[in-house]
Design a protein around this motif. Structure first.
Motif, mmCIF file in Angstrom:
data_model
loop_
_atom_site.group_PDB
_atom_site.id
_atom_site.type_symbol
_atom_site.label_atom_id
_atom_site.label_comp_id
_atom_site.label_asym_id
_atom_site.label_seq_id
_atom_site.Cartn_x
_atom_site.Cartn_y
_atom_site.Cartn_z
ATOM 1 N N ARG A 89 -7.089 6.134 1.474
ATOM 2 C CA ARG A 89 -8.536 5.884 1.438
ATOM 3 C C ARG A 89 -9.001 5.523 0.023
ATOM 4 N N VAL A 90 -8.416 6.153 -0.971
ATOM 5 C CA VAL A 90 -8.772 5.845 -2.362
ATOM 6 C C VAL A 90 -8.310 4.430 -2.706
ATOM 7 N N LEU A 91 -7.111 4.076 -2.275
ATOM 8 C CA LEU A 91 -6.613 2.725 -2.536
ATOM 9 C C LEU A 91 -7.480 1.678 -1.833
ATOM 10 N N ILE A 110 0.846 -1.202 0.000
ATOM 11 C CA ILE A 110 0.000 0.000 0.000
ATOM 12 C C ILE A 110 0.878 1.248 0.000
ATOM 13 N N ARG A 111 1.932 1.248 0.791
ATOM 14 C CA ARG A 111 2.843 2.404 0.806
ATOM 15 C C ARG A 111 3.495 2.603 -0.554
ATOM 16 N N VAL A 146 -11.717 -2.755 0.094
ATOM 17 C CA VAL A 146 -11.416 -3.013 1.502
ATOM 18 C C VAL A 146 -11.864 -1.795 2.295
ATOM 19 N N SER A 147 -12.335 -2.018 3.507
ATOM 20 C CA SER A 147 -12.783 -0.880 4.308
ATOM 21 C C SER A 147 -11.603 0.019 4.668
ATOM 22 N N SER A 148 -11.894 1.293 4.810
ATOM 23 C CA SER A 148 -10.864 2.252 5.194
ATOM 24 C C SER A 148 -10.294 1.925 6.568
ATOM 25 N N ARG A 151 -7.773 -9.065 -1.527
ATOM 26 C CA ARG A 151 -8.227 -7.882 -2.278
ATOM 27 C C ARG A 151 -7.086 -6.882 -2.463
ATOM 28 N N LEU A 152 -6.316 -6.654 -1.412
ATOM 29 C CA LEU A 152 -5.183 -5.733 -1.518
ATOM 30 C C LEU A 152 -4.128 -6.271 -2.468
#
Length: 183
Positions: free
Chosen positions: A53-55, A41-42, A61-63, A88-89
């Motif tokens: 939050r957009v990612l 994610i980073r 996936v929930s924020s 999902r990520l």
């Protein structure tokens, strides 16, 4: 063959190996190590300039999950992640984000979210910054005219609503100002 020697994987097994980052997903309720997903994610945030939050929304996936992954509770990031969220990520990548930039979204949804943000006090310049839409598209949409917007722009607008304390699902359920085509 010795009992102590591991059996060599078959050629088929080697071809379809799952990368080390992806956990075995035989039980979706189990947790997996969070560190590779935190790094991913980073990396996506750095590469794309998109907020977390957009990612999260792009991955489905929930924020709260992504917040816990990045910042955690009391400054201690989460050490495990639910396997379903990890999957999902894992599936979110640069190609998926590029696709979302070109996939059309419902302009009526964008209109409702933009109006919700404007009613909360956002200026047109803030709306443009949050959504990635240009000022002309924002004015056109808010005036009830047809304008094209991408799925990623819609996700960015949803994330902005969340930051401003607006539930995007509630905003989408409410009746938006009628467009020229709905009258």
């Amino acid at each position: 063959m010795s009992v102590l020697a591991p059996q060599a994987p078959s050629a088929t097994h080697r071809r379809h190996r799952v990368p080390a980052m992806m956990p075995a997903l035989d039980a979706p309720h189990r947790g997996v190590k969070a560190e590779p997903f935190r790094a991913w994610i980073r990396q996506l945030m750095s590469d794309t300039g998109l907020p977390w939050r957009v990612l999260a929304r792009a991955a489905g996936v929930s924020s709260a999950i992504v917040f816990a992954l990045l910042r955690g509770h009391d400054g201690h990031p989460a050490t495990t992640l639910p396997a379903a969220d990890a999957e999902r990520l894992f599936r979110l990548d640069h190609r998926r984000l590029a696709y979302l930039r070109q996939e059309p979204a419902n302009p009526q949804h964008a209109r409702m979210l933009l109006w919700s943000l404007a009613m909360a006090g956002c200026s047109n310049h803030q709306l443009a910054e949050f959504s990635g839409l240009d000022l002309l598209a924002i004015r056109t949409l808010m005036a009830g005219e047809a304008a094209w917007c991408s799925r990623l722009q819609l996700l960015r607008t949803e994330a902005a609503c969340e930051v401003w304390g607006i539930d995007p699902q509630v905003a989408l359920r409410d009746k938006a100002p009628a467009s020229r085509f709905d009258r």
